[in-house]
Motif scaffolding. Structure first.
Motif, short mmCIF file in Angstrom:
data_model
loop_
_atom_site.label_atom_id
_atom_site.label_comp_id
_atom_site.label_asym_id
_atom_site.label_seq_id
_atom_site.Cartn_x
_atom_site.Cartn_y
_atom_site.Cartn_z
N LEU A 191 0.82 -1.21 0.00
CA LEU A 191 0.00 0.00 0.00
C LEU A 191 0.86 1.26 0.00
O LEU A 191 0.55 2.23 -0.69
CB LEU A 191 -0.93 0.00 1.21
N VAL A 192 1.93 1.26 0.77
CA VAL A 192 2.83 2.42 0.80
C VAL A 192 3.45 2.64 -0.57
O VAL A 192 3.50 3.78 -1.08
CB VAL A 192 3.92 2.23 1.86
N LYS A 193 3.92 1.57 -1.20
CA LYS A 193 4.51 1.70 -2.54
C LYS A 193 3.48 2.17 -3.55
O LYS A 193 3.77 2.99 -4.42
CB LYS A 193 5.10 0.35 -2.97
N ALA A 194 2.26 1.64 -3.46
CA ALA A 194 1.21 2.06 -4.39
C ALA A 194 0.87 3.53 -4.20
O ALA A 194 0.66 4.26 -5.19
CB ALA A 194 -0.04 1.20 -4.18
N TRP A 195 0.82 4.00 -2.96
CA TRP A 195 0.54 5.42 -2.69
C TRP A 195 1.65 6.30 -3.24
O TRP A 195 1.38 7.36 -3.83
CB TRP A 195 0.39 5.63 -1.19
N GLN A 196 2.91 5.89 -3.09
CA GLN A 196 4.02 6.66 -3.62
C GLN A 196 3.94 6.76 -5.14
O GLN A 196 4.18 7.82 -5.73
CB GLN A 196 5.35 6.03 -3.19
#
Length: 325
Positions: A191-196
């Motif tokens: 999720l963090v990577k997708a948000w970035q």
């Protein structure tokens, strides 16, 4: 030992061959972690009949064979292999740039330590092949890297065999909770990577310029300031659009005050999602250059359109237009 035996059935059944197969699959790029298996193998070598020498040897050979396959793929297909691997990774927006930067800075030794750098292990062999690293040097680095990696993991399992046994026993008694914890951590990371990625894609996306529009501008009277964003290694091993200034992201940030203010600034790269070009536009926007625009599709789209490229690198000095006296 009975609990450990029941939780380590594949290792007990297939021994060192299971460790080697696990390492080979992971080094080919499959999402199968190999470090936990090697740690457990090290612990079992200290407490059972599993041969530490056999597990170590097979794991090292499996790693080198997989690395050699990627090396030859890099030699045969060049940067296309690296871009494919980065495109399917969880961090495609920085994968190419970081890989080039690490290899450019450390060369031979970057391959030696590649197994210990997250995200670099699989992409190091193909970039070594694409950049035509000599085969004997690559094999030496690959063997050293595999030996250090496998030795560290199995050594940790051997030294902390009691703790490993306790952890395996706890996981066996709390399988659902252990799976939930691992799943939650993995989901949070994704999720963090997708948000970035979403944040980068959203920024300056509307200002992208098409290949056709860039070609019209280059052939017209108001020529844009064209910048090829990439590392020194990238610029030495791929073509560029004629007339482009060759800069990496660090140079763009450091020399932002030198960019022209009276015309469009078009930035392009050869990376997934035009990530470096978008990041460069973001940097220039922060410095007040609102006419900085990334090229949609980057260098690949330009080449696919059949337009000219060149391979000779020239040094271009950036200068602001002088004000009239």
């Amino acid at each position: 030992p009975s609990r450990m035996d029941s939780l380590s059935a594949p290792l007990l059944a297939y021994g060192a061959w299971f460790v080697g197969l696990n390492v080979f699959a992971q080094q080919l790029g499959l999402p199968i972690p190999a470090v936990p298996t090697m740690i457990v193998a090290g612990a079992m070598a200290a407490t059972t009949s599993l041969s530490a020498a056999s597990a170590f040897t097979l794991a090292v050979l499996a790693s080198v064979v997989a690395d050699l396959l990627w090396y030859w793929a890099g030699r045969r297909y060049g940067y296309r292999v690296l871009k494919f691997l980065c495109r399917v990774s969880l961090s495609p927006d920085t994968c190419v740039r970081q890989t080039e930067g690490i290899f450019e800075r450390y060369g031979f030794f970057s391959v030696v330590v590649s197994k210990f750098i997250p995200g670099f292990s699989t992409v190091a062999p193909p970039i070594a092949g694409a950049l035509e690293m000599r085969l004997p040097s690559f094999l030496g680095a690959a063997f050293a890297s595999a030996a250090l990696w496998v030795g560290a993991a199995m050594g940790a399992g051997w030294l902390f065999r009691d703790q490993v046994t306790m952890a395996l026993a706890w996981m066996g008694e709390n399988t659902a909770l252990a799976a939930a914890i691992v799943g939650a951590l993995l989901a949070a990371y994704v999720l963090v990577k997708a948000w970035q990625r979403w944040r980068l894609a959203r920024f300056v996306a509307a200002s992208r310029i098409s290949v056709d529009d860039l070609a019209s501008m280059l052939g017209g009277g108001e020529r844009p300031h064209l910048v090829d964003v990439g590392s020194k290694l990238a610029h030495e091993h791929r073509p560029r659009i004629p007339g482009a200034v060759l800069l990496d992201l660090e140079e763009i940030d450091a020399r932002a005050h030198e960019f022209p203010t009276d015309r469009d600034i078009v930035l392009y790269c050869a990376c997934p999602n035009e990530a470096s070009a978008r990041r460069a536009a973001q940097i220039l926007h922060a410095h007040g250059y609102k006419r900085a625009r990334p090229l949609a599709g980057g260098l690949d789209a330009w080449i696919a359109s059949g337009r000219a490229v060149e391979r000779t690198a020239t040094t271009v000095v950036l200068e602001r237009p002088r004000k009239a006296a």
